[in-house]
Write an enzyme that holds these catalytic residues in place. Structure first.
Site, PDB file in Angstrom:
ATOM      1  CB  SER A 228      -0.910   0.015   1.231  1.00  0.00           C
ATOM      2  OG  SER A 228      -1.818  -1.059   1.207  1.00  0.00           O
ATOM      3  N   GLY A 266      -2.991  -0.260  -4.262  1.00  0.00           N
ATOM      4  CA  GLY A 266      -1.920   0.254  -3.414  1.00  0.00           C
ATOM      5  C   GLY A 266      -1.264   1.520  -3.925  1.00  0.00           C
ATOM      6  NE  ARG A 365      -3.558   5.477   6.803  1.00  0.00           N
ATOM      7  CZ  ARG A 365      -2.572   6.276   6.425  1.00  0.00           C
ATOM      8  NH1 ARG A 365      -2.616   7.577   6.674  1.00  0.00           N
ATOM      9  NH2 ARG A 365      -1.519   5.778   5.800  1.00  0.00           N
ATOM     10  CE1 TYR A 369      -1.052   0.011   9.434  1.00  0.00           C
ATOM     11  CE2 TYR A 369      -2.561   1.745   8.759  1.00  0.00           C
ATOM     12  CZ  TYR A 369      -2.296   0.415   8.991  1.00  0.00           C
ATOM     13  OH  TYR A 369      -3.273  -0.518   8.785  1.00  0.00           O
ATOM     14  CB  CYS A 396      -7.129   7.915  28.589  1.00  0.00           C
ATOM     15  SG  CYS A 396      -6.176   7.769  30.090  1.00  0.00           S
ATOM     16  CE1 TYR A 426      -7.814   0.750   3.966  1.00  0.00           C
ATOM     17  CE2 TYR A 426      -6.628   2.409   2.710  1.00  0.00           C
ATOM     18  CZ  TYR A 426      -7.182   1.141   2.801  1.00  0.00           C
ATOM     19  OH  TYR A 426      -7.107   0.282   1.746  1.00  0.00           O
TER      20      TYR A 426
END
Length: 473
Positions: A228, A266, A365, A369, A396, A426
């Protein structure tokens, strides 16, 4: 990386990152999306708020489809472009993709239900997944799903049984791992041999023989996804060559040319202005991919197969913007050693932590990532001196970061509206109720009008899911 430096225009809205319709208004310099002021959107629909520019999504879908089909035709074949629903799927978005001529790729029974509810022709749906249940498979077969992607040997038997029971001959592709891995984050890697998706390429002949043993199955080709957020075609070149290198043996087994080859998706997008200089143009990708397949087919003496692609992020990503409201700000001094350890922070003696009313529950994300995003002040423009900022959420969790590093006007304050770009893919798909925070709504904007396409949640709805159990004596 920092997306602006001292002296840069902190009010600039980069059309390579934001939707094309995003621009500053003449009054107070407020950000507008499809002609609608950001504060008007949050006043009407709440904050945080996912906003999707419908025209931008449609235009991009058409651009990607036309480019891939045009280049496929140039090398004497055809291309089917599936929208990868996992990026972001709801009934309206599936309908947009269908109307723009794309097929739809789903990866669960729920995504299949969405595509069918949108009126997508079942024959133009591809069904993925490494653990499709027998119920999901039966439902897909009965609905008339065009292609089911076989991910494991067990699925061959399950799909064959479901097709036989339904009196159908089901088209299937075999997902394989070419051993090629595009340069990306490890968690995004989907073509290593040692991973949950697909089968080793060397096993393809044996597995295709198993498929051919079932009269209820029609084998149409191989499928491979190499990763991707890909910015170059080198990985596709090697992967396509390896896949087509197996086609002569598969043709001997089948007794005919293998009709299709699915190279996955991707394709990368720019999340920041710095990435925009590197992000590929879809016209270039399409041309290179077509040439790659044609050259490899000639090398191995096989006919150029029909091609299939599954872009998702590259279609919907840039059309999305998330709007947040600032709650608190906090200035933290940067030690010299810390700044030296991170060159992007050089030139700043402090960092301003800007807390917003969302966070990792609406955009996982960055935590998952280490993804980069770009942020802009949305309710006004400002000539204040720049401040190095980190936009953080309300959860938190120390890793609850929305934008790791950017530069905003130093007068950013509570009550301001912030816009984070390129959140169409996403973000809603990975959203959660961490800390019992309701998921925000999704609003589509087009030609000065807005409408909800996914309802937001309320605390009452979350509470209604809790069951007070009474133990029986």
């Amino acid at each position: 990386m920092t997306t602006a430096a001292p002296g840069s225009d902190l009010n600039a809205v980069d059309a390579r990152v934001f939707p094309p319709s995003a621009r500053r208004g003449s009054r107070c310099g407020e950000l507008k999306l499809a002609g609608i002021p950001a504060t008007e959107l949050t006043a009407k629909h709440g904050s945080p708020l996912y906003v999707v520019d419908e025209q931008a999504a449609r235009d991009r879908a058409r651009e990607v489809r036309e480019a891939l089909q045009r280049e496929a035709a140039r090398v004497g074949t055809e291309a089917t472009v599936y929208y990868a629903g996992k990026a972001f799927l709801c009934v309206e978005v599936a309908r947009w993709m269908d109307e723009e001529g794309l097929a739809v790729d789903v990866a669960s029974g729920g995504e299949l239900a969405v595509a069918l509810a949108a009126g997508v022709d079942p024959s133009r749906i591809g069904f993925h997944g490494n653990n499709k249940s027998e119920r999901e498979i039966a439902r897909a077969v009965e609905a008339g799903v065009g292609t089911i992607i076989i991910d494991s040997e067990i699925e061959t038997e399950r799909i064959a049984a479901a097709a036989s029971a339904a009196g159908r001959r089901q088209r299937v592709r075999l997902r394989v791992n070419s051993g090629v891995h595009a340069s990306t984050h490890d968690f995004l890697a989907t073509s290593h041999e040692d991973q949950k998706f697909g089968q080793p390429l060397g096993e393809a002949p044996r597995l295709v023989e198993a498929i051919l043993a079932h009269e209820s199955l029609e084998f149409v080709g191989l499928h491979c996804h190499i990763g991707s957020q890909i910015f170059a075609t080198d990985g596709f070149r090697e992967s396509a060559r390896r896949l087509l290198g197996v086609y002569p043996e598969l043709e001997r087994l089948v007794g005919a040319p293998i009709p299709e080859l699915n190279l996955g998706g991707g394709f990368g997008i720019a999340y920041t202005s710095e990435q925009a200089d590197e992000a590929p143009r879809i016209a270039d990708i399409a041309r290179e991919l077509a040439d790659i397949v044609a050259e490899s087919a000639r090398e191995f003496g096989v006919a150029v197969p029909k091609l299939a692609f599954e872009p998702g992020r590259s279609i919907i990503g840039q059309s999305g913007v998330t709007l947040y409201t600032v709650g608190t700000t906090k200035e933290v001094a940067l030690a010299g050693s810390d700044a030296a350890a991170d060159p992007a922070d050089l030139g700043y003696s402090s960092r301003l932590y800007v807390s917003v009313d969302g966070g990792m529950s609406d955009n996982a994300r960055p935590a998952l990532y280490g993804a980069d995003y770009q942020v802009r002040l949305a309710n006004r423009s400002s000539d204040a001196e720049p401040a190095l900022v980190r936009v953080v959420g309300k959860h938190c969790e120390s890793g609850d970061i929305v934008v790791q590093r950017d530069v905003l006007p130093g007068d950013v304050r509570p009550g301001d509206t912030l816009a984070v770009a390129a959140t169409g893919a996403y973000c809603w798909s990975l959203a959660s109720n961490y800390n019992y925070v309701p998921r925000p709504p999704v609003v589509a904007v087009r030609e000065g009008a807005s409408r909800i396409i996914v309802r937001g949640e309320t605390e009452d709805e979350l509470l209604a899911k809790s069951v007070v159990a009474t133990l029986s004596p």
